[in-house]
Structure formats: structure tokens, C-alpha cells
Design an enzyme around this catalytic site. Sequence first.
Site, PDB file in Angstrom:
ATOM      1  N   ILE A 186       0.809  -1.219   0.000  1.00 31.97           N
ATOM      2  CA  ILE A 186       0.000   0.000   0.000  1.00 31.97           C
ATOM      3  C   ILE A 186       0.841   1.268   0.000  1.00 31.97           C
ATOM      4  CG2 ILE A 186      -2.048  -1.027   1.045  1.00 31.97           C
ATOM      5  CD1 ILE A 186      -1.131   0.013   3.749  1.00 31.97           C
ATOM      6  N   GLY A 187       2.171   1.122   0.032  1.00 33.99           N
ATOM      7  CA  GLY A 187       3.026   2.305   0.014  1.00 33.99           C
ATOM      8  C   GLY A 187       4.480   1.907  -0.116  1.00 33.99           C
ATOM      9  N   GLY A 244       8.655   3.805  -0.066  1.00 29.62           N
ATOM     10  CA  GLY A 244       9.552   4.946   0.013  1.00 29.62           C
ATOM     11  C   GLY A 244      10.946   4.547  -0.416  1.00 29.62           C
ATOM     12  N   LYS A 304       5.356  -1.996   8.052  1.00 27.49           N
ATOM     13  CA  LYS A 304       6.339  -1.256   7.262  1.00 27.49           C
ATOM     14  C   LYS A 304       7.670  -1.992   7.364  1.00 27.49           C
ATOM     15  CE  LYS A 304       7.694   3.487   6.359  1.00 27.49           C
ATOM     16  NZ  LYS A 304       7.411   4.898   6.687  1.00 27.49           N
ATOM     17  N   ASP A 343      10.352  14.312   7.910  1.00 24.29           N
ATOM     18  CA  ASP A 343       9.944  14.109   6.512  1.00 24.29           C
ATOM     19  C   ASP A 343       8.444  14.337   6.385  1.00 24.29           C
ATOM     20  OD1 ASP A 343      10.301  13.612   3.823  1.00 24.29           O
ATOM     21  OD2 ASP A 343      10.200  11.437   4.029  1.00 24.29           O
TER      22      ASP A 343
END
Length: 208
Positions: free
Chosen positions: A18-19, A21, A41, A135
Site C-alpha cells: 500500500i506504500g 519509500g 512497514k 519528513d
Amino acid sequence: MTTSIDIELDNYSLGQEIGRGDLTIVYEARRKADGAMVAVKLVPPQFTFDELFVRRFLDMSKQAARLEHPNIVRTFEARQQGSILYIVREFVDARPLAEILAEEGPFSPQRVLNIAKQIAGALDYAHQKSIMHGDLSASRVYLGPNDHVTVADFGQMQAMAGTSLVKQGFAVGSPEIMAPERVHGQGPSRQSDLYSLGVLCYQMLNGK
């Protein structure tokens, strides 16, 4: 960056991505003990060679887990399983601010004020506990019903300050929201977080 992970965690079943970086990949997941939906994560193993980073990552994640605020995504735990680092956090049924801005364009000043107040409240609460964000980009701010704000990923940039990962160019932050001193290598601070909040307000008012 393209990274694939084929891993089975002891306590969680991973679902769809879903994400993503520079350094992490986020998955929907189920806690095996009770089936609760969470977000996991992961830091892939190729980024865990720096022992200082690993120690700081686990320490800062545990500190972030003590943050309890209505505008901060809850962190439940941080663990290391073999060469994998991961954080388990609250699954938020909300959309990234970046996605909404891309669809809707500029927000009204009153809407920006409402959102900014909530972000500022989250920052102030975390800063009082000596936890910086580092961030604060539109992809880490989530909007739910009635524009309820939740901010994710507190403390992670602090974990990376001074490590070899930063020296190699990983995870220094999102360039468009970084304060000048952060570009020159300083770690996250209250001042740099407030600078990023100012940039977010500009983005919301301007639509880009």
C-alpha cells in the site's frame, strides 16, 4: 527503486503493498493472534547492514510507540526478524493528502487552516517528547472523514541521522519540503518540521 520481498513474518500475514519509500515498503497485514488489520512497514535486508541504523531504528520506533495523540498514526511495535526490520502500526482508513491534492487542486483557506491546526497539534505533542518527524510531506499526512488528520512516520528520520545510509544517499527526506539546514546534512529538528509544515500549507493553498 524496485524491491521485492518474499518473507513470512512470525506474527503477521502480509497482504497487498500500500506504500513505498526510498527505504521501506508498507503492506496491509493481519495479526495472526486475533486477525486484526494493521499496516506493516518493512525495511528490506539490503538496507540493514548498518548496525547503528538498526539500533536507532528500533529505539526510535519504540519511542514513537509511546505517542498517543488523535492526529498521530499509532505505532504498536518494532521488531527485527533475521535480517528484516519492521514496524507494525495502526491501519488508517484514510487517503494521503498528496493523493487528494492531485485530484482536487487548491484547498480553501479555511480548509487549509483546519488541516494545518491538526498537523501542528501533532507536531507540538511529539516535539514535547523530543520526537521529530523529519519528513513531513503530503504523502505522510492522511485525511479521513471530515478532514480528520493523522500523521505517520514520526522518528524515522532521527534514526537515520549520521548513519552510512544517509551518507550513501538513502532516506534523507523529501527534497521539496526540506529546510535548508536539512539539505546541508543536519538532522531533524523542531524548526525544520515547522518549515515543512509551512511548505505543506503552501502546497494546499496552491494545489501543487
